[in-house]
Design a protein around this motif. Sequence first.
Motif, PDB file in Angstrom:
ATOM      1  N   ILE A  36       0.832  -1.248   0.031  1.00 54.64           N
ATOM      2  CA  ILE A  36      -0.043  -0.089   0.094  1.00 54.64           C
ATOM      3  C   ILE A  36       0.913   1.231   0.090  1.00 54.64           C
ATOM      4  O   ILE A  36       0.594   2.236  -0.397  1.00 54.64           O
ATOM      5  N   PHE A  87       1.462   4.037  -2.923  1.00 53.94           N
ATOM      6  CA  PHE A  87       0.843   5.172  -3.294  1.00 53.94           C
ATOM      7  C   PHE A  87       1.756   6.431  -2.831  1.00 53.94           C
ATOM      8  O   PHE A  87       1.480   7.464  -3.553  1.00 53.94           O
ATOM      9  N   ALA A  88       2.265   6.388  -1.818  1.00 55.55           N
ATOM     10  CA  ALA A  88       3.094   7.642  -1.386  1.00 55.55           C
ATOM     11  C   ALA A  88       4.355   7.640  -1.984  1.00 55.55           C
ATOM     12  O   ALA A  88       4.774   8.733  -2.130  1.00 55.55           O
ATOM     13  N   GLN A 133      10.855   6.584   3.337  1.00 60.61           N
ATOM     14  CA  GLN A 133      10.497   5.966   4.558  1.00 60.61           C
ATOM     15  C   GLN A 133       9.133   5.996   4.810  1.00 60.61           C
ATOM     16  O   GLN A 133       8.683   6.598   5.934  1.00 60.61           O
ATOM     17  N   VAL A 134       8.425   5.566   4.004  1.00 65.21           N
ATOM     18  CA  VAL A 134       6.673   5.698   4.180  1.00 65.21           C
ATOM     19  C   VAL A 134       6.398   4.553   4.954  1.00 65.21           C
ATOM     20  O   VAL A 134       6.682   3.476   4.893  1.00 65.21           O
ATOM     21  N   SER A 135       5.337   5.144   5.649  1.00 64.84           N
ATOM     22  CA  SER A 135       4.678   4.396   6.664  1.00 64.84           C
ATOM     23  C   SER A 135       3.156   4.801   6.470  1.00 64.84           C
ATOM     24  O   SER A 135       2.876   5.865   6.210  1.00 64.84           O
ATOM     25  N   HIS A 136       2.327   3.883   7.312  1.00 70.57           N
ATOM     26  CA  HIS A 136       1.021   4.422   6.853  1.00 70.57           C
ATOM     27  C   HIS A 136       0.068   4.114   8.208  1.00 70.57           C
ATOM     28  O   HIS A 136       0.452   3.320   8.878  1.00 70.57           O
ATOM     29  N   SER A 137      -1.116   4.634   8.117  1.00 71.33           N
ATOM     30  CA  SER A 137      -2.206   4.447   9.210  1.00 71.33           C
ATOM     31  C   SER A 137      -3.376   4.259   8.638  1.00 71.33           C
ATOM     32  O   SER A 137      -3.937   5.086   7.766  1.00 71.33           O
ATOM     33  N   LEU A 138      -4.019   3.088   9.042  1.00 70.71           N
ATOM     34  CA  LEU A 138      -5.222   2.661   8.230  1.00 70.71           C
ATOM     35  C   LEU A 138      -6.103   2.216   9.268  1.00 70.71           C
ATOM     36  O   LEU A 138      -5.974   1.277   9.958  1.00 70.71           O
ATOM     37  N   GLU A 139      -7.361   2.703   9.299  1.00 73.20           N
ATOM     38  CA  GLU A 139      -8.421   2.390  10.308  1.00 73.20           C
ATOM     39  C   GLU A 139      -9.776   2.269   9.746  1.00 73.20           C
ATOM     40  O   GLU A 139      -9.840   2.979   8.903  1.00 73.20           O
ATOM     41  N   VAL A 151      -0.777  12.458   2.427  1.00 67.54           N
ATOM     42  CA  VAL A 151       0.419  11.914   2.642  1.00 67.54           C
ATOM     43  C   VAL A 151       1.264  13.159   3.457  1.00 67.54           C
ATOM     44  O   VAL A 151       1.151  14.235   2.844  1.00 67.54           O
ATOM     45  N   LYS A 190       7.038  13.477   7.465  1.00 70.99           N
ATOM     46  CA  LYS A 190       7.361  13.484   8.932  1.00 70.99           C
ATOM     47  C   LYS A 190       8.140  14.534   9.451  1.00 70.99           C
ATOM     48  O   LYS A 190       8.354  14.721  10.557  1.00 70.99           O
ATOM     49  N   LEU A 208      -3.976  12.850  -2.007  1.00 67.64           N
ATOM     50  CA  LEU A 208      -3.642  11.755  -3.074  1.00 67.64           C
ATOM     51  C   LEU A 208      -5.078  11.579  -3.652  1.00 67.64           C
ATOM     52  O   LEU A 208      -5.997  11.193  -3.239  1.00 67.64           O
ATOM     53  N   SER A 253      -9.964   5.276   7.144  1.00 73.70           N
ATOM     54  CA  SER A 253      -9.053   6.408   7.313  1.00 73.70           C
ATOM     55  C   SER A 253      -7.818   6.080   7.027  1.00 73.70           C
ATOM     56  O   SER A 253      -7.284   5.022   7.558  1.00 73.70           O
ATOM     57  N   LEU A 254      -7.158   6.705   6.014  1.00 74.62           N
ATOM     58  CA  LEU A 254      -5.816   5.987   5.689  1.00 74.62           C
ATOM     59  C   LEU A 254      -4.933   7.250   5.444  1.00 74.62           C
ATOM     60  O   LEU A 254      -5.199   8.172   4.712  1.00 74.62           O
ATOM     61  N   GLU A 255      -3.850   7.302   6.180  1.00 71.90           N
ATOM     62  CA  GLU A 255      -2.933   8.279   5.976  1.00 71.90           C
ATOM     63  C   GLU A 255      -1.574   7.690   5.793  1.00 71.90           C
ATOM     64  O   GLU A 255      -1.250   6.818   6.570  1.00 71.90           O
ATOM     65  N   PHE A 256      -0.726   8.541   5.112  1.00 77.70           N
ATOM     66  CA  PHE A 256       0.647   8.045   4.747  1.00 77.70           C
ATOM     67  C   PHE A 256       1.694   9.113   5.348  1.00 77.70           C
ATOM     68  O   PHE A 256       1.360  10.240   5.341  1.00 77.70           O
ATOM     69  N   PHE A 257       2.758   8.605   5.740  1.00 74.02           N
ATOM     70  CA  PHE A 257       3.728   9.297   6.593  1.00 74.02           C
ATOM     71  C   PHE A 257       5.077   8.794   6.164  1.00 74.02           C
ATOM     72  O   PHE A 257       5.210   7.913   5.689  1.00 74.02           O
ATOM     73  N   GLY A 258       5.666  10.090   5.620  1.00 74.07           N
ATOM     74  CA  GLY A 258       7.172   9.835   5.098  1.00 74.07           C
ATOM     75  C   GLY A 258       7.813  11.138   4.959  1.00 74.07           C
ATOM     76  O   GLY A 258       7.453  12.241   5.325  1.00 74.07           O
TER      77      GLY A 258
END
Lengths: 169, 169
Positions: free
Chosen positions: A143, A146-147, A154-160, B124, B127, B135, B158-163
């Motif tokens: 996933i 996409f970023a 250094q992409v991470s994500h939060s998905l709820e 996105v 950090k 996106l 809810s989907l957020e990317f961090f990088g």
Amino acid sequence: MHINCNIIAIEDILSGVTYIDRMTLEHDPKEQYDLKSALEELKRARFRITEPRVAILQALIANHGPFTVEEIHKLVTKRVCDLVTIYRCLASIEKAGLIKRCEFGDGTARYELCEKKNHHHHHVICKSCKKIETLDDCELQEIDRFARKRGFAQVSHSLEFFGLCPACK
Amino acid sequence: MHINCNIIAIEDILSGVTYIDRMTLEHDPKEQYDLKSALEELKRARFRITEPRVAILQALIANHGPFTVEEIHKLVTKRVCDLVTIYRCLASIEKAGLIKRCEFGDGTARYELCEKKNHHHHHVICKSCKKIETLDDCELQEIDRFARKRGFAQVSHSLEFFGLCPACK
DNA sequence: CTACCTGCAAAGACTTTGCACGTGT
DNA sequence: ACACGTGCAAAGTCTTTGCAGGTAG
């Protein structure tokens, strides 16, 4: 150091609390830390082994979260330490990579034990009863592309996920 | 009612604020509400058309968010109304379905204008500089199946990317 | 022994609530 | 006219910080 095992059964503490589903408390522990290896990790990260930290780790190993700071404070029995110490210990334990902080948009942070080798997962939260379930093997390993397509590193994500659980439908 | 158009240029207000990227301010407005249709929606939801509500909608139409409550207060010029009123208006406007509340795990809520026909997207977040990018067309329309497989209904996510963004790398 | 950890109290950040007054419809 | 909206002040919730005393290594 004498470790006072003040962990009490979560069922006793959380009786009447609806938003933590009993189901989630029984969780396949195959990749979970045990206390010994968790303390080794803590030591490796140059943190000292103290009673509050041990108690928090015991609580999170024995009960499958995520839990709020207050809930963790109750889990370790208020006698073990002050609520402020729970905040500070959770910060250290997170820095050591043993727990993960989650935010579900209700303005309260929650923490849960990481699994070894950093296998991560997502949550499904019932809009009605607030029960939190864990989604394992979500097939979303890719996933982060996409970023990355946007040039992020250094992409991470939060998905709820939010919805109505079978019982609340 | 006389609508005092107190919206000032976001560049003037946010000068020096690094976490809102200028890039995100230029956004294809094809599916965006204009003020007229937004006010109609507000009316349909039985809310009254008041100066603070109009000013907030103008601000969010003219500037592509998401923005914190404080930022929106600055955008509409503090003279228009009290910060508390911004909180209350945002709650009404959200109930009317015109804006969406987002949480990025920093303990502060942010709001952004919805697009018509409820086309949703993800963010996105860098950090380092905290810039928020949007996106579009993320090809994740079917993502809710992960929760539906668990028997959940009315699923949203809810989907957020961090990088690290290209500039911060 | 010394750096790190904890308890208590206080402050801080964000958000909500109560109440009297004002305004849209 | 009257329900709804707003301003101001205050409180509420979650979290962080300061400082003195305590403890692990």
